[in-house]
Scaffold this motif. Structure first.
Motif, mmCIF file in Angstrom:
data_model
loop_
_atom_site.group_PDB
_atom_site.id
_atom_site.type_symbol
_atom_site.label_atom_id
_atom_site.label_comp_id
_atom_site.label_asym_id
_atom_site.label_seq_id
_atom_site.Cartn_x
_atom_site.Cartn_y
_atom_site.Cartn_z
ATOM 1 N N LEU A 7 0.824 -1.210 0.000
ATOM 2 C CA LEU A 7 0.000 0.000 0.000
ATOM 3 C C LEU A 7 0.859 1.260 0.000
ATOM 4 O O LEU A 7 0.530 2.261 -0.638
ATOM 5 C CB LEU A 7 -0.928 0.002 1.217
ATOM 6 C CG LEU A 7 -1.944 -1.128 1.262
ATOM 7 C CD1 LEU A 7 -2.754 -1.059 2.547
ATOM 8 C CD2 LEU A 7 -2.876 -1.094 0.060
ATOM 9 N N SER A 51 -2.748 3.608 -4.413
ATOM 10 C CA SER A 51 -3.336 2.524 -3.622
ATOM 11 C C SER A 51 -4.719 2.924 -3.119
ATOM 12 O O SER A 51 -5.664 2.130 -3.182
ATOM 13 C CB SER A 51 -2.466 2.182 -2.421
ATOM 14 O OG SER A 51 -1.228 1.691 -2.837
ATOM 15 N N ILE A 52 -4.824 4.126 -2.616
ATOM 16 C CA ILE A 52 -6.103 4.595 -2.077
ATOM 17 C C ILE A 52 -7.190 4.511 -3.146
ATOM 18 O O ILE A 52 -8.289 4.011 -2.901
ATOM 19 C CB ILE A 52 -5.965 6.035 -1.516
ATOM 20 C CG1 ILE A 52 -5.080 6.014 -0.250
ATOM 21 C CG2 ILE A 52 -7.331 6.647 -1.200
ATOM 22 C CD1 ILE A 52 -4.697 7.383 0.270
ATOM 23 N N PHE A 108 -6.626 4.881 4.136
ATOM 24 C CA PHE A 108 -6.918 3.675 3.352
ATOM 25 C C PHE A 108 -8.296 3.137 3.720
ATOM 26 O O PHE A 108 -8.569 2.913 4.902
ATOM 27 C CB PHE A 108 -5.877 2.583 3.641
ATOM 28 C CG PHE A 108 -4.500 2.871 3.125
ATOM 29 C CD1 PHE A 108 -4.290 3.164 1.782
ATOM 30 C CD2 PHE A 108 -3.401 2.827 3.968
ATOM 31 C CE1 PHE A 108 -3.016 3.420 1.292
ATOM 32 C CE2 PHE A 108 -2.121 3.084 3.490
ATOM 33 C CZ PHE A 108 -1.933 3.381 2.155
#
Ligand code: C2E
Ligand code: MG
Ligand code: MG
Ligand code: MG
Length: 289
Positions: free
Chosen positions: A164, A171-172, A203
Motif C-alpha cells: 500500500l 493505492s487509495i 486507506f
C-alpha cells in the motif's frame, strides 16, 4: 560474509566437508532453477491447490471465515509452500496468471460450500505486490465474482502495508474501486511493515491482521503485550475488525479476549486444511455448537 565463513570452516575440516558444502549450494541453486522453470508448466497443468484455515470469532469461538493459502503439488517434490514459489512467480511475472487462478478457485470454493449447505462464511485471498500493481486487477476480480455468482460481502482481499505504501495515492484509489465492488479489504502481517498511522486512516480498509510474531510472545514480554493491546484498541476505535494471526495456545486466546480482539486464526484451532477436510471441520463445528 556468512557464506565465506562457512566455506572457510568447511575447508579447514577437510576436503570431504568442502565437497559436501559445495554440493549443497549447487542443490539450492538447482532447486531454484527447477522450481522457476517448472512454474509455467505447473500453471498450465494446474498443479496447485488452495488450503483453507478457519477464522474464529471471540469470545464465542464460532467459525466465521477462512483464509485461502496456496500450495504447489509438485509431481516429484510433493507439497511446496508458497514462501518457496511466490517470490519466483513474482520475479517472472507468472504471479499474474497464478493470482487469477487463486481468485477464481476461491470464488468457486465459496459456491461449492454454499451448495454443500455450509452457512455463509467470509473467504480471504492474499495478493502479492506485483499483482496489486496490475492495471486491470479490479476488473479481473469483478469478472471472477460475477461469473461465479459470489456475494462480494463474503470475499476479502489481504494486502500488506508495504504494498500500500509503495504508491500510497494510487493505492487509495484502487482500494476505493475494490470497495465499490462490495468486497472487504484487510491489512495482513500488520506491524511488520512500516506503517504510517496517518495513512492507515486514509486507506479504506476494514480489517487488521496482527502479525504472528507479536502473538508468539504474548504473555511473555510486557512491551510486546502493550503493542498488541494498543493495536487492538486502536483498531476498535477506528471501527476496524482486528484478527490475531498465529494463535497457538489457550493462554494467548485468554490474553486476546481480555484485549477485546474480535477474531483469531492459528494452529490452536486448525492448520490450513484441504477442501474436503475443511468441509468436515465446518460440519463438526456446527454439530457441536
Ligand atoms: P500469510 O498470508 O500471513 O498467511 C499466514 C501463514 O501463517 C500461513 O503460511 C499459515 O499456514 C501460517 N500459520 C497459520 N497459523 C499459524 C500458527 O498458529 N503458527 C504458525 N507458526 N504459522 C501459522 P503459508 O500457508 O505457508 O503461507 C505463507 C505466506 O505465503 C502467506 O502468509 C502469504 O503471504 C503467502 N501466500 C499464501 N497463499 C498465497 C496466495 O494465494 N497468493 C499470494 N500472493 N501469496 C500467498
Ligand atoms: Mg494472509
Ligand atoms: Mg499474515
Ligand atoms: Mg505473510
Amino acid at each position: 560474509k556468512n557464506a565465506d565463513a562457512a566455506m572457510y570452516r568447511a575447508k579447514s575440516t577437510g576436503h570431504n566437508m568442502y565437497f559436501v558444502y559445495e554440493n549443497r549450494m549447487a542443490d539450492n541453486i538447482n532447486a531454484h532453477l527447477t522450481l522457476g522453470g517448472g512454474l509455467r508448466k505447473a500453471i498450465e497443468e494446474e498443479q496447485f491447490v488452495l488450503h483453507y484455515q478457519p477464522k474464529i470469532r471471540l469470545p464465542d469461538e464460532a467459525v466465521v471465515g477462512a483464509e485461502a493459502l496456496i500450495r504447489w503439488v509438485h509431481p516429484e517434490l510433493g507439497m511446496i509452500s508458497p514462501d518457496q514459489f511466490i517470490p519466483l512467480a513474482e520475479e517472472s511475472g507468472l504471479i499474474l496468471p497464478l493470482g487469477e487462478w487463486v481468485i477464481r478457485r476461491a470464488c468457486r470454493q465459496l459456491q461449492e460450500w454454499r451448495e454443500a449447505g455450509v452457512p455463509p462464511i467470509k473467504l480471504s485471498v492474499n495478493l502479492s505486490s506485483r499483482q496489486f500493481m496490475q492495471a486491470d486487477l479490479v476488473d479481473m476480480v469483478r469478472r471472477a465474482l460475477e461469473e461465479t455468482g459470489v456475494d462480494p460481502k463474503n470475499f476479502e482481499l489481504e494486502l500488506t502495508e508495504s504494498m500500500l505504501m509503495n504508491d500510497a495515492q494510487q493505492s487509495i484509489e484502487k482500494l476505493h474501486s475494490f470497495r465499490k465492488l462490495g468486497l472487504t479489504l484487510s491489512i495482513d502481517d500488520f506491524g511488520t511493515g512500516y506503517s504510517s498511522l496517518a495513512y492507515l486512516k486514509k486507506f479504506p480498509i476494514q480489517t487488521l491482521k496482527i502479525d504472528r510474531s507479536f502473538i508468539h510472545d504474548l504473555g511473555l514480554d510486557c512491551d510486546n503485550d502493550a503493542i498488541v493491546k494498543a493495536t487492538i484498541a486502536m483498531a476498535n476505535s477506528l471501527n476496524l475488525k482486528v484478527i490475531a494471526e498465529g494463535v497457538e495456545s489457550r493462554s494467548q486466546v485468554d490474553v486476546l479476549n481480555g484485549y477485546e480482539c474480535q477474531e483469531v486464526q492459528g494452529y490452536l484451532f486448525s492448520k490450513p486444511l484441504c477442501s474436503a477436510d475443511f468441509l468436515t471441520y465446518m460440519q463438526n463445528s456446527y454439530d457441536t455448537a
